[in-house]
Enzyme design. Sequence first.
Site, mmCIF file in Angstrom:
data_model
loop_
_atom_site.group_PDB
_atom_site.id
_atom_site.type_symbol
_atom_site.label_atom_id
_atom_site.label_comp_id
_atom_site.label_asym_id
_atom_site.label_seq_id
_atom_site.Cartn_x
_atom_site.Cartn_y
_atom_site.Cartn_z
ATOM 1 N N SER A 153 1.219 12.403 12.108
ATOM 2 C CA SER A 153 0.128 12.097 11.573
ATOM 3 C C SER A 153 -1.272 12.541 12.235
ATOM 4 C CB SER A 153 0.011 10.300 11.615
ATOM 5 O OG SER A 153 -1.384 10.160 11.256
ATOM 6 N N HIS A 167 1.292 14.333 7.708
ATOM 7 C CA HIS A 167 0.636 12.989 7.211
ATOM 8 C C HIS A 167 -0.825 13.079 7.491
ATOM 9 C CE1 HIS A 167 0.937 8.870 5.848
ATOM 10 N NE2 HIS A 167 0.210 8.609 6.865
ATOM 11 N N ASP A 173 -4.567 11.001 7.347
ATOM 12 C CA ASP A 173 -4.921 9.611 6.778
ATOM 13 C C ASP A 173 -6.369 9.753 6.354
ATOM 14 O OD1 ASP A 173 -2.899 7.712 7.407
ATOM 15 O OD2 ASP A 173 -2.838 8.621 9.380
ATOM 16 N N MET A 191 -9.642 7.754 5.448
ATOM 17 C CA MET A 191 -10.198 6.287 5.397
ATOM 18 C C MET A 191 -11.832 6.442 4.952
ATOM 19 S SD MET A 191 -8.502 4.868 8.805
ATOM 20 C CE MET A 191 -6.808 5.369 9.421
ATOM 21 N N HIS A 198 -2.578 9.993 2.461
ATOM 22 C CA HIS A 198 -2.618 8.581 2.554
ATOM 23 C C HIS A 198 -3.870 7.958 2.336
ATOM 24 C CE1 HIS A 198 -1.626 4.696 5.032
ATOM 25 N NE2 HIS A 198 -1.796 4.397 3.629
ATOM 26 N N MET A 239 -6.473 5.521 2.271
ATOM 27 C CA MET A 239 -6.871 4.213 2.634
ATOM 28 C C MET A 239 -8.267 4.018 1.918
ATOM 29 S SD MET A 239 -4.887 3.913 5.923
ATOM 30 C CE MET A 239 -4.577 5.734 6.243
ATOM 31 N N MET A 244 3.777 -0.142 4.853
ATOM 32 C CA MET A 244 2.828 -0.245 6.143
ATOM 33 C C MET A 244 3.648 -1.094 6.960
ATOM 34 S SD MET A 244 0.511 2.023 5.801
ATOM 35 C CE MET A 244 -0.148 1.631 7.303
ATOM 36 N N ASP A 270 5.023 3.793 8.145
ATOM 37 C CA ASP A 270 3.823 4.241 8.594
ATOM 38 C C ASP A 270 3.271 2.909 9.723
ATOM 39 O OD1 ASP A 270 1.590 5.361 9.412
ATOM 40 O OD2 ASP A 270 0.807 5.430 7.439
HETATM 41 C C1 DX5 Z 1 -2.658 3.707 10.205
HETATM 42 C C2 DX5 Z 1 -2.460 5.067 9.492
HETATM 43 C C3 DX5 Z 1 -1.119 5.770 10.143
HETATM 44 C C4 DX5 Z 1 -1.398 5.987 11.685
HETATM 45 C C5 DX5 Z 1 -0.102 5.864 12.439
HETATM 46 O O1 DX5 Z 1 -4.049 3.148 9.391
HETATM 47 O O2 DX5 Z 1 -2.027 4.953 8.224
HETATM 48 O O3 DX5 Z 1 -0.720 6.889 9.586
HETATM 49 O O4 DX5 Z 1 -1.947 7.333 12.040
HETATM 50 O O5 DX5 Z 1 -0.402 5.941 13.830
HETATM 51 P P1 DX5 Z 1 0.710 5.498 14.836
HETATM 52 O O6 DX5 Z 1 1.942 6.184 14.644
HETATM 53 O O7 DX5 Z 1 -0.028 5.814 16.278
HETATM 54 O O8 DX5 Z 1 0.987 4.083 14.761
HETATM 55 ZN ZN ZN Z 2 -0.823 6.870 7.431
#
Ligand code: DX5
Ligand code: ZN
Length: 224
Positions: free
Chosen positions: A11, A36, A38, A40, A69, A71, A140, A178
């Site tokens: 990620s 990956h 993320d 947000m 991903h 969010m 998740m 994840d």
């Molecule tokens: C959290 C993200 C993850 C995050 C995971 O909301 O969706 O993808 O990067 O991080 P780790 O592996 O450090 O828990």
């Molecule tokens: Zn993620």
Amino acid sequence: MSAHSVRIAPSLLAVDFARLADQIAMIEAGGADWLHIDVMDGCFVPNLTFGAKVIETCRRVSTLPLDVHLMVVEPEKYLESFAKAGASVLTIHAEAAPHLHRQVGYIRDLGCQAGVALNPGTSLEGIREVAADLDLVLVMTVNPGFGGQAFIAASLDKIRRTRALLDAAGSRALLEVDGGIARDTIAECWRAGADTFVAGNAVFGAADPAAEVRALRARCAETA
Ligand code: DX5
Ligand code: ZN
């Protein structure tokens, strides 16, 4: 299941952005399968990250499939621009997508693989009706918003039930997990039926990210 189907998706959230291209090259050297990303919006989750510009930058510096991903609330606002920026997989949250069937179809029309994510508190029923149309289900294993959180142990049973739901629906969707995935949690997720593993801090927080990608994959192979 065979160890061949293990996908490791480091990620970007945990990357050192001052060394973005170098760090991506490291995980590629370690045999990472996907990158990956993320996204947000500070609304669906209490944190802000990146958008199309960063996806486009990753597309330029890497040949890895980009596993995006979202969010965010109203994910449909971003799907086209993310597809154009080079996303390979677009995963939206069931909690933010009341018209899931239409939105999944739209992602596929854009030429991307379609994923649906479920928060820890969201029932699996949210994906039952679209299971056969999905390319990926993301369970998740932390509450989304931040990297570096502890794996929620109760997720293991949910992973097993997701596997059963997908098998019963005849779905070929990948089952991704994840949050809190590391050497001490990955094997039990694999045994429970997950095949695709996001890891942020475990990989980019390691002294040798390439070796860490190999170590995570090996944990699954040991228990295959
Ligand atoms: C959290 C993200 C993850 C995050 C995971 O909301 O969706 O993808 O990067 O991080 P780790 O592996 O450090 O828990
Ligand atoms: Zn993620």
